[in-house]
Scaffold this active site. Sequence first.
Site, short mmCIF file in Angstrom:
data_model
loop_
_atom_site.label_atom_id
_atom_site.label_comp_id
_atom_site.label_asym_id
_atom_site.label_seq_id
_atom_site.Cartn_x
_atom_site.Cartn_y
_atom_site.Cartn_z
N HIS B 58 -41.48 -26.98 -6.52
CA HIS B 58 -41.64 -25.56 -6.86
C HIS B 58 -42.89 -25.31 -7.70
CE1 HIS B 58 -37.64 -25.31 -5.31
NE2 HIS B 58 -37.14 -26.06 -6.27
N HIS B 220 -34.98 -23.52 -1.73
CA HIS B 220 -34.80 -24.82 -1.06
C HIS B 220 -34.48 -24.60 0.41
CE1 HIS B 220 -33.35 -25.04 -5.27
NE2 HIS B 220 -34.18 -26.06 -5.30
#
Lengths: 333, 333
Positions: B58, B220
């Site tokens: 991320h 995700h």
Amino acid sequence: MKKIINNVDDVVAEMVDGMVRSYPQIVKKLPDTEAIVRNDADRDKSIVGLVSGGGSGHEPTHAGYVGQGMLSAAVAGQVFTSPTPDQIYAAIKDANHGKGVFLIIKNYSGDVMNFDMAKDIADMDDIPVKSIVVDDDIAVENSTYTQGRRGVAGTIFVHKILGAAADQGADLDQIDSLAHQIVPNIKTIGVALSGATVPAVGKPGFTLADDEIEYGVGIHGEPGYRKEKLQSSKDMAHELLEKLGSEFHFEAGQHYAVLVNGMGATPLMEQYIFMNDVLNELDKDGVSVDYTKVGNFMTSLDMAGVSLTLMKLDDAHWLQNLQYPVKTIAWGA
Amino acid sequence: MKKIINNVDDVVAEMVDGMVRSYPQIVKKLPDTEAIVRNDADRDKSIVGLVSGGGSGHEPTHAGYVGQGMLSAAVAGQVFTSPTPDQIYAAIKDANHGKGVFLIIKNYSGDVMNFDMAKDIADMDDIPVKSIVVDDDIAVENSTYTQGRRGVAGTIFVHKILGAAADQGADLDQIDSLAHQIVPNIKTIGVALSGATVPAVGKPGFTLADDEIEYGVGIHGEPGYRKEKLQSSKDMAHELLEKLGSEFHFEAGQHYAVLVNGMGATPLMEQYIFMNDVLNELDKDGVSVDYTKVGNFMTSLDMAGVSLTLMKLDDAHWLQNLQYPVKTIAWGA
């Protein structure tokens, strides 16, 4: 083509609007142009104005570098298209606060021509203007849109170093002299994993096979110098540093700034891994790395890949100027 | 899979090395961990420590927000995998300078469990620890890895606001109280144009047709709430703001901060165009936008898409904290 846009003809205008509305404390747009200029309280300080610009599609270049301690103005052309002389001139006029204006031009024939024409208009208005053409890309000599070498990500070091000098009161001749000292010490080379899609075209400017990369591609998809099967990050770092080393002739005692620049679609994770490999390799060469920067600084729309810029820091002031505090959208840490 | 990496098992370790070597004036790594902690001159100032972390992939989250005025430490797990309790505890121990430590946890079951276990270890060592679970993603209730709502890009507002409070001397109870006031006022929702490829998996976690987008996808690749044919930026802004509006009930006089977050592979050009459409739409709702931010702040590897975060600014101090100066890699302007 899958993009978050509206009409393909409006992408630049809407982007510029989005940018100036997001960061009004830093930038504003000159009316009836796509010229982005400083909007902070100190914008009219009597220092040399710095103006850059070029085709859009390389965001955050150049508008992201407008602000205190860096550029006075950035002129955004249409995607991969030079801005017009009248818009460049509007930016010059706004950036002039009695000490003249310096132009930072990436080496593309259209940019060079249009910035020169804007300079001619400024001459007629008695605004002192000098300029430099940045040609940091060592991948190839001459290219689709360029005589000589292309101007790419190393340009942001020029923005930063001249911006710090201007903010500290350097006059136009000093800025000009500094520019011509630093540019020959800045070299860049890149590798592409995929091509970029210009909105108005609707398909990638070039394609690579699923397991193929291309060394030396330009930021508008200009051809590079070699295609290869996909290699490891270590091998890519080695290849690009070999090319840079043949320019710089690495030896112990040399000092460098290093910029790893993402081309638009490459995750930061990969950029950091690549930087790690670059630094490992430079350690072996025995050179000293005094300044490092990783991120999407001069992109090519949704191209995947990275470029690697090295600047040989022959003067300690250059490092100080890289570290000089700025207030811009995109320079960052 | 075409990525700039070496061995898939080493991506996190090499990324963390690349990051700390690139910005040594801001961060360092705790030995034998992937915990990134402050490395500036003021790192040991006696303030409440702020620790966050989570799976990697991320970036720049969370390590990019470590620094003066923001996080004390960020713990990086493997890609899309929670960091281990021992590493989180190492970060807590390093972040404690006599005033305790506050944990900012994104709402994923693994993260919640491992941060709780680290808190238990800290309890045994008499380090006062409190925490908040951020659950800003309004797309769906419960998800692949989450009970309740997921924690996504709005988390960076939590880092920023609590970081400013801690730097100004707030104690642990005050940080805890502030955290529980702000989190219910932060809501996010996203749209994906393509899936992300985890290096160890080698293919995208989900796929969309060439002309298809998916609303509400998680960071995700968790499923969203609806697939659609590709729409305009205006339509996407309208859709996401409709969902956010049903949470906030927009009306004149309300004040907001707005974050447009790129998911990794989406060019800044598209993000600015999208922000322009968001601001146009919010203008119609008559609300006041006091703070705006555009860029790749919490990505999902090479996913294309954006998320939109709104924070209702019910207290003028929250805005001041968003504007408070920081020294981090990634917060920016």
